[in-house]
Design an enzyme around this catalytic site. Structure first.
Site, PDB file in Angstrom:
ATOM      1  CB  THR A   1     -20.715   7.293   7.449  1.00  0.00           C
ATOM      2  OG1 THR A   1     -19.561   7.150   7.522  1.00  0.00           O
ATOM      3  CG2 THR A   1     -21.242   7.836   5.930  1.00  0.00           C
TER       4      THR A   1
ATOM      5  CB  CYS B   1     -14.545   7.439   1.542  1.00  0.00           C
ATOM      6  SG  CYS B   1     -13.157   6.923   2.189  1.00  0.00           S
TER       7      CYS B   1
ATOM      8  CG  HIS C   1     -17.403   5.698   4.996  1.00  0.00           C
ATOM      9  ND1 HIS C   1     -17.453   6.654   5.578  1.00  0.00           N
ATOM     10  CD2 HIS C   1     -16.221   5.866   4.341  1.00  0.00           C
ATOM     11  CE1 HIS C   1     -16.493   7.387   5.600  1.00  0.00           C
ATOM     12  NE2 HIS C   1     -15.439   7.058   4.696  1.00  0.00           N
TER      13      HIS C   1
END
Length: 159
Positions: free
Chosen positions: A32, A38, A55
């Site tokens: 990711t 995040c 995520h």
């Protein structure tokens, strides 16, 4: 003429997007990018060779508030408090055992300069992830969180 090769098959590379999670087994790799505020939640049961990566964008689905206009679109990976149990369930379906799972966290940066009595989104995401994992007795064995810069994560299910 017959051609023989000893080249091993190429392991699968699974991209985990924003508000998503995925599980991989064997030699697969989860990746990711764009982890700013995040939080990336990486879970591994090394004995089973099963790994999961989320995520998550926001700490809690309750943060939506009554005026939320998401049209019912609530991906389970969007919120820490729904991503962790969803990821654990899916890992269990692939043979992982909760008592053997270890966690690693990345992201949770302060990407924007503003003040809030609740703290920034990144800080709250990390706190929510730590609390969700602690509630399930999953140890956090490594972190790379905070700061003011983004991160990418590559998670190999075997290592």
């Amino acid at each position: 003429m017959k051609v023989y090769t000893t080249d091993p098959p190429t392991p699968e590379r699974v991209k985990v997007g924003v508000a998503e999670y995925a599980v991989a087994e064997g030699e697969s790799t989860l990746v990711t990018s764009g982890l700013g505020s995040c939080v990336g939640i990486a879970l591994v049961d090394a004995d089973a060779g099963v790994a999961g990566l989320a995520h998550a964008m926001l700490p809690s689905i309750a943060d939506r508030g009554p005026a939320a206009t998401d049209g019912g679109n609530r991906p389970p990976g969007k919120y820490v408090d729904t991503a962790v149990p969803g990821l654990l369930d899916e890992m269990s379906d692939h043979g992982a055992v909760a008592a053997r799972i270890e966690a690693r966290l990345a992201g949770g940066s302060a990407m924007f300069d503003f003040s809030s009595s609740d703290g920034g989104v990144g800080e709250r995401n990390v706190a929510a992830a730590e609390a969700a994992l602690d509630d399930r007795d999953i140890p956090v064995v490594a972190t790379d969180v905070g700061g003011d810069y983004g991160r990418s994560v590559t998670l190999d299910a075997t290592t």
